[in-house]
Design a protein around this motif. Sequence first.
Motif, PDB file in Angstrom:
ATOM      1  N   ARG A 111      10.607 -17.763   7.336  1.00  0.00           N
ATOM      2  CA  ARG A 111      11.519 -16.634   7.503  1.00  0.00           C
ATOM      3  C   ARG A 111      10.822 -15.482   8.218  1.00  0.00           C
ATOM      4  O   ARG A 111      11.415 -14.816   9.070  1.00  0.00           O
ATOM      5  CB  ARG A 111      12.045 -16.188   6.140  1.00  0.00           C
ATOM      6  N   ALA A 112       9.546 -15.247   7.924  1.00  0.00           N
ATOM      7  CA  ALA A 112       8.790 -14.198   8.613  1.00  0.00           C
ATOM      8  C   ALA A 112       8.687 -14.503  10.100  1.00  0.00           C
ATOM      9  O   ALA A 112       8.803 -13.598  10.931  1.00  0.00           O
ATOM     10  CB  ALA A 112       7.401 -14.058   7.998  1.00  0.00           C
ATOM     11  N   VAL A 113       8.481 -15.771  10.445  1.00  0.00           N
ATOM     12  CA  VAL A 113       8.432 -16.144  11.865  1.00  0.00           C
ATOM     13  C   VAL A 113       9.782 -15.882  12.518  1.00  0.00           C
ATOM     14  O   VAL A 113       9.862 -15.295  13.598  1.00  0.00           O
ATOM     15  CB  VAL A 113       8.015 -17.624  12.028  1.00  0.00           C
ATOM     16  N   GLU A 114      10.872 -16.307  11.866  1.00  0.00           N
ATOM     17  CA  GLU A 114      12.208 -16.131  12.445  1.00  0.00           C
ATOM     18  C   GLU A 114      12.565 -14.655  12.611  1.00  0.00           C
ATOM     19  O   GLU A 114      13.111 -14.256  13.640  1.00  0.00           O
ATOM     20  CB  GLU A 114      13.249 -16.802  11.558  1.00  0.00           C
ATOM     21  N   LEU A 116       0.955 -21.154   7.933  1.00  0.00           N
ATOM     22  CA  LEU A 116       1.674 -22.433   7.851  1.00  0.00           C
ATOM     23  C   LEU A 116       0.782 -23.588   8.291  1.00  0.00           C
ATOM     24  O   LEU A 116       0.805 -24.660   7.689  1.00  0.00           O
ATOM     25  CB  LEU A 116       2.937 -22.383   8.716  1.00  0.00           C
ATOM     26  N   ARG A 117      -0.010 -23.356   9.320  1.00  0.00           N
ATOM     27  CA  ARG A 117      -0.914 -24.402   9.794  1.00  0.00           C
ATOM     28  C   ARG A 117      -1.983 -24.717   8.740  1.00  0.00           C
ATOM     29  O   ARG A 117      -2.307 -25.869   8.493  1.00  0.00           O
ATOM     30  CB  ARG A 117      -1.592 -23.978  11.096  1.00  0.00           C
ATOM     31  N   GLN A 118      -2.504 -23.686   8.086  1.00  0.00           N
ATOM     32  CA  GLN A 118      -3.531 -23.893   7.064  1.00  0.00           C
ATOM     33  C   GLN A 118      -2.984 -24.637   5.849  1.00  0.00           C
ATOM     34  O   GLN A 118      -3.696 -25.420   5.234  1.00  0.00           O
ATOM     35  CB  GLN A 118      -4.098 -22.557   6.591  1.00  0.00           C
ATOM     36  N   GLU A 119      -1.733 -24.375   5.514  1.00  0.00           N
ATOM     37  CA  GLU A 119      -1.151 -24.966   4.312  1.00  0.00           C
ATOM     38  C   GLU A 119      -0.411 -26.267   4.581  1.00  0.00           C
ATOM     39  O   GLU A 119       0.187 -26.841   3.680  1.00  0.00           O
ATOM     40  CB  GLU A 119      -0.209 -23.960   3.651  1.00  0.00           C
ATOM     41  N   GLN A 120      -0.454 -26.727   5.807  1.00  0.00           N
ATOM     42  CA  GLN A 120       0.236 -27.967   6.153  1.00  0.00           C
ATOM     43  C   GLN A 120      -0.417 -29.130   5.428  1.00  0.00           C
ATOM     44  O   GLN A 120      -1.643 -29.217   5.325  1.00  0.00           O
ATOM     45  CB  GLN A 120       0.165 -28.191   7.660  1.00  0.00           C
ATOM     46  N   LEU A 121       0.411 -30.026   4.924  1.00  0.00           N
ATOM     47  CA  LEU A 121      -0.084 -31.225   4.270  1.00  0.00           C
ATOM     48  C   LEU A 121      -0.762 -32.085   5.321  1.00  0.00           C
ATOM     49  O   LEU A 121      -0.150 -32.451   6.320  1.00  0.00           O
ATOM     50  CB  LEU A 121       1.077 -31.985   3.622  1.00  0.00           C
ATOM     51  N   ARG A 122      -2.030 -32.362   5.106  1.00  0.00           N
ATOM     52  CA  ARG A 122      -2.797 -33.104   6.102  1.00  0.00           C
ATOM     53  C   ARG A 122      -2.860 -34.582   5.707  1.00  0.00           C
ATOM     54  O   ARG A 122      -3.674 -34.978   4.894  1.00  0.00           O
ATOM     55  CB  ARG A 122      -4.188 -32.508   6.223  1.00  0.00           C
ATOM     56  N   ASP A 166       7.631  -2.068  12.852  1.00  0.00           N
ATOM     57  CA  ASP A 166       6.948  -1.722  14.102  1.00  0.00           C
ATOM     58  C   ASP A 166       7.018  -2.908  15.070  1.00  0.00           C
ATOM     59  O   ASP A 166       6.493  -3.978  14.790  1.00  0.00           O
ATOM     60  CB  ASP A 166       5.486  -1.375  13.797  1.00  0.00           C
ATOM     61  N   PRO A 167       7.673  -2.724  16.233  1.00  0.00           N
ATOM     62  CA  PRO A 167       7.803  -3.842  17.182  1.00  0.00           C
ATOM     63  C   PRO A 167       6.453  -4.335  17.705  1.00  0.00           C
ATOM     64  O   PRO A 167       6.317  -5.491  18.073  1.00  0.00           O
ATOM     65  CB  PRO A 167       8.639  -3.283  18.333  1.00  0.00           C
ATOM     66  N   ARG A 168       5.441  -3.466  17.716  1.00  0.00           N
ATOM     67  CA  ARG A 168       4.118  -3.872  18.199  1.00  0.00           C
ATOM     68  C   ARG A 168       3.451  -4.858  17.236  1.00  0.00           C
ATOM     69  O   ARG A 168       2.660  -5.711  17.650  1.00  0.00           O
ATOM     70  CB  ARG A 168       3.236  -2.628  18.356  1.00  0.00           C
ATOM     71  N   LEU A 169       3.776  -4.778  15.957  1.00  0.00           N
ATOM     72  CA  LEU A 169       3.153  -5.631  14.956  1.00  0.00           C
ATOM     73  C   LEU A 169       3.881  -6.962  14.768  1.00  0.00           C
ATOM     74  O   LEU A 169       3.336  -7.871  14.140  1.00  0.00           O
ATOM     75  CB  LEU A 169       3.079  -4.904  13.612  1.00  0.00           C
ATOM     76  N   ARG A 170       5.089  -7.074  15.297  1.00  0.00           N
ATOM     77  CA  ARG A 170       5.861  -8.304  15.077  1.00  0.00           C
ATOM     78  C   ARG A 170       5.195  -9.551  15.652  1.00  0.00           C
ATOM     79  O   ARG A 170       5.127 -10.574  14.972  1.00  0.00           O
ATOM     80  CB  ARG A 170       7.274  -8.140  15.618  1.00  0.00           C
ATOM     81  N   PRO A 171       4.669  -9.508  16.897  1.00  0.00           N
ATOM     82  CA  PRO A 171       3.988 -10.715  17.401  1.00  0.00           C
ATOM     83  C   PRO A 171       2.751 -11.080  16.574  1.00  0.00           C
ATOM     84  O   PRO A 171       2.442 -12.253  16.390  1.00  0.00           O
ATOM     85  CB  PRO A 171       3.592 -10.356  18.839  1.00  0.00           C
ATOM     86  N   VAL A 172       2.071 -10.062  16.051  1.00  0.00           N
ATOM     87  CA  VAL A 172       0.906 -10.314  15.203  1.00  0.00           C
ATOM     88  C   VAL A 172       1.350 -10.974  13.904  1.00  0.00           C
ATOM     89  O   VAL A 172       0.706 -11.906  13.407  1.00  0.00           O
ATOM     90  CB  VAL A 172       0.150  -8.997  14.919  1.00  0.00           C
ATOM     91  N   ALA A 173       2.478 -10.523  13.355  1.00  0.00           N
ATOM     92  CA  ALA A 173       3.007 -11.109  12.128  1.00  0.00           C
ATOM     93  C   ALA A 173       3.403 -12.568  12.355  1.00  0.00           C
ATOM     94  O   ALA A 173       3.153 -13.419  11.500  1.00  0.00           O
ATOM     95  CB  ALA A 173       4.207 -10.302  11.635  1.00  0.00           C
ATOM     96  N   VAL A 174       4.005 -12.854  13.497  1.00  0.00           N
ATOM     97  CA  VAL A 174       4.388 -14.232  13.818  1.00  0.00           C
ATOM     98  C   VAL A 174       3.139 -15.103  13.936  1.00  0.00           C
ATOM     99  O   VAL A 174       3.084 -16.217  13.394  1.00  0.00           O
ATOM    100  CB  VAL A 174       5.211 -14.275  15.131  1.00  0.00           C
ATOM    101  N   GLU A 175       2.127 -14.576  14.602  1.00  0.00           N
ATOM    102  CA  GLU A 175       0.882 -15.337  14.760  1.00  0.00           C
ATOM    103  C   GLU A 175       0.236 -15.616  13.400  1.00  0.00           C
ATOM    104  O   GLU A 175      -0.226 -16.725  13.141  1.00  0.00           O
ATOM    105  CB  GLU A 175      -0.081 -14.545  15.649  1.00  0.00           C
ATOM    106  N   TRP A 176       0.223 -14.611  12.518  1.00  0.00           N
ATOM    107  CA  TRP A 176      -0.387 -14.795  11.199  1.00  0.00           C
ATOM    108  C   TRP A 176       0.431 -15.766  10.338  1.00  0.00           C
ATOM    109  O   TRP A 176      -0.138 -16.601   9.647  1.00  0.00           O
ATOM    110  CB  TRP A 176      -0.560 -13.456  10.505  1.00  0.00           C
TER     111      TRP A 176
END
Length: 164
Positions: free
Chosen positions: A152-155, A84-90, A69-79
């Motif tokens: 890969r999901a973002v790409e 990735l931000r949550q799991e980033q090594l801090r 669904d093209p409508r859900l793709r931007p939501v998938a990229v955001e998620w």
Amino acid sequence: MTLPLVVVLVVAVGLPLLAVWVARRPYWSRLRAGAEPDPWGDLVRRHGLSAGEASRIAEDVPRGRRLPDPRLRPVAVEWARELLRQEQLRLPRDPWRRRVVVAFLVVWLVTALGLVVPRVVSGEGVDVNWATVVIWSVVGIWAVRRRRALRRAVELNEGLDPDR
């Protein structure tokens, strides 16, 4: 006889009074229910996702799939970016502290390999705690594969062409 009676009265009257006093402290009024962040709930509410759409995103994004669904793709990229931000090594922001942490991790890894490799080569691998080696290897492989799948999901979902 009077001492047990006094103890019972102090407990029967004193504990409820203490509880009321503690409950009326200003500290409790500063606490707010639901104050902790909820990125998933915020994402679902912000984009008005149905339960099926939310389920689809929750299932496909960590696996690195492209949503149909093209409508859900931007939501998938955001998620995916949020995960990735949550799991980033801090690491610490201070460059000096960052170098110390990285140096410590490198020394620890070299020491661990320096202890395991000679034992395996010399045939004394029985003394190595192989369960720990396997568990840490599996965790490391899982973390790398998960980050790759999220990238890969973002790409796949970020494309500008709706026919892709």
